[in-house]
Design an enzyme around this catalytic site. Structure first.
Site, short mmCIF file in Angstrom:
data_model
loop_
_atom_site.label_atom_id
_atom_site.label_comp_id
_atom_site.label_asym_id
_atom_site.label_seq_id
_atom_site.Cartn_x
_atom_site.Cartn_y
_atom_site.Cartn_z
N ASP A 35 13.06 6.44 10.98
CA ASP A 35 13.70 7.47 11.09
C ASP A 35 12.81 8.63 10.12
O ASP A 35 11.71 8.14 9.46
CB ASP A 35 15.20 7.59 10.23
CG ASP A 35 16.00 8.72 10.86
OD1 ASP A 35 15.71 9.64 10.73
OD2 ASP A 35 17.14 8.49 11.24
N ASP A 52 8.15 9.47 12.81
CA ASP A 52 8.49 10.69 13.45
C ASP A 52 8.33 10.20 15.13
O ASP A 52 7.25 10.01 15.38
CB ASP A 52 7.70 11.85 12.96
CG ASP A 52 7.91 13.11 13.88
OD1 ASP A 52 8.61 12.95 14.94
OD2 ASP A 52 7.44 14.19 13.76
N VAL A 53 9.49 9.93 15.95
CA VAL A 53 9.02 9.61 17.01
C VAL A 53 8.48 10.51 18.04
O VAL A 53 8.01 10.32 18.99
CB VAL A 53 10.52 9.02 18.00
CG1 VAL A 53 11.13 8.08 17.08
CG2 VAL A 53 11.45 10.52 18.11
N ASN A 79 16.88 5.55 20.03
CA ASN A 79 18.30 6.27 20.06
C ASN A 79 17.90 7.52 19.36
O ASN A 79 18.64 8.51 19.30
CB ASN A 79 18.90 5.37 19.19
CG ASN A 79 20.24 6.25 18.42
OD1 ASN A 79 20.99 6.52 19.23
ND2 ASN A 79 20.18 6.46 17.20
N TYR A 144 18.70 19.69 26.94
CA TYR A 144 19.19 18.45 26.61
C TYR A 144 19.55 17.43 27.74
O TYR A 144 19.19 16.44 27.67
CB TYR A 144 20.53 18.78 25.49
CG TYR A 144 21.19 17.38 25.07
CD1 TYR A 144 20.54 16.97 23.82
CD2 TYR A 144 22.07 16.74 25.53
CE1 TYR A 144 21.09 15.73 23.09
CE2 TYR A 144 22.84 15.73 24.99
CZ TYR A 144 22.37 15.04 23.81
OH TYR A 144 22.76 14.13 23.29
N LYS A 148 17.90 13.83 28.66
CA LYS A 148 18.73 12.66 28.69
C LYS A 148 18.63 12.09 30.21
O LYS A 148 18.74 10.65 30.35
CB LYS A 148 19.96 12.99 28.40
CG LYS A 148 20.21 13.28 26.62
CD LYS A 148 19.89 12.20 26.00
CE LYS A 148 20.04 12.38 24.43
NZ LYS A 148 19.58 11.18 23.70
N THR A 179 29.65 11.83 14.63
CA THR A 179 28.37 11.71 13.80
C THR A 179 28.00 13.08 13.35
O THR A 179 28.61 13.90 13.80
CB THR A 179 27.23 11.30 14.82
OG1 THR A 179 26.74 12.26 15.66
CG2 THR A 179 27.64 10.09 15.68
#
Ligand code: NAD
Length: 247
Positions: A35, A52-53, A79, A144, A148, A179
């Site tokens: 993360d 950092d993805v 994720n 978004y 996805k 969350t």
């Protein structure tokens, strides 16, 4: 079924990733949380790696370091994601890119790095986080929803590409899950009132409640485990029935 399996969870410091880390630890797995930064209350027993993805170099280094420390890699939960809102006509290039960079490029980088490592050791399993919004959505989230839907396409493609290497690839599609990301939505739309936000979601959920991160974690743990040995390319909603309802 997770005993001693080494699993990387991106975005595992909070929310769904964190709930999944708890579930996999309880089932005997070994968890690397990758993360941007650690939180003070990380589940006991996880290994934290800063990553950092959106950077393939950062992802490659994190996967390499995992393999070095643990000697193998059995599972990846790709994720990490961000959720923001903007009117489509107001959306500039940078805003669009930022979301695609985390939610889709990030999943691509993680799947590629993990699969290269898994291939060396005869196989593994990957789960990526999509969203119900990949299939049905609302206004102000074109960026978004596109990211996805892209994750679903990637998972479908990789089920083909990676099966010859013994690697299964599946997606989970969470509905509304409690969350920090949902709290961000509450701040924006209901003046920080989570109960009020929930009442806007609940009419859309046949089970009439918001989901909890660990409920995604149980589905992910199953898909990563040998119990799912013949499942690849699946798109599994974990949404209290949200996608089944017309309203
Ligand atoms: P969250 O904001 O609570 O947690 C996301 C985590 O990802 C954070 O720890 C954050 O630091 C990390 N992250 C963000 N950008 C990163 C980057 N560039 N590199 C590494 N880590 C990064 O969100 P959440 O609700 O737990 O969401 C997790 C995933 O589930 C996301 O992909 C999200 O789109 C998806 N999702 C969430 C919901 C929901 O209702 N919460 C619904 C559908 C899908």
């Amino acid at each position: 079924m997770m005993k001693d399996k080494v699993v990387i969870i991106t975005g595992g410091a909070k929310g769904i990733g964190r709930g999944t880390a708890e579930v996999i630890l309880e089932k005997g797995g070994r968890v690397v949380v990758a993360d941007l930064e650690r939180t003070d209350d990380m589940p006991k027993g996880v290994e934290f790696m800063e990553c950092d993805v959106t950077s393939s170099a950062s992802v490659d280094a994190m996967v390499r370091e995992t393999a070095r420390r643990f000697g193998r890699l059995d599972g990846l939960f790709a994720n990490a994601g961000i959720g923001t809102y903007k009117d489509f006509l107001e959306m500039d290039d940078a805003f669009w890119r930022e979301t695609l960079a985390v939610n889709l490029d990030g999943v691509f980088y993680c799947c590629r790095a993990a699969a290269r490592e898994m291939k060396k050791r005869g196989g593994g399993a990957i789960v990526a986080t999509s969203s119900v919004r990949a299939l049905a959505t609302t206004a102000v989230v074109a960026h978004y929803t596109s990211s996805k839907a892209g994750v679903l396409g990637l998972v479908t493609a990789l089920a083909n590409d990676l099966a010859p290497h013994g690697i299964r690839v599946n997606a989970v599609l969470p509905g509304a899950i409690e969350t920090p990301m949902l709290w961000d939505a509450a701040r924006l739309f209901t003046d920080n009132d989570m109960e009020k936000l929930k009442t806007t979601f609940l009419p859309m959920v046949p089970m009439k409640r918001i989901g909890q991160p660990r409920e995604i974690g149980e589905a992910v743990a199953f898909l990563l485990s040998d119990a799912a040995s013949y499942i690849t390319g699946a798109h599994l909603p974990v949404d209290g029935g949200m996608l089944c309802q017309l309203c």
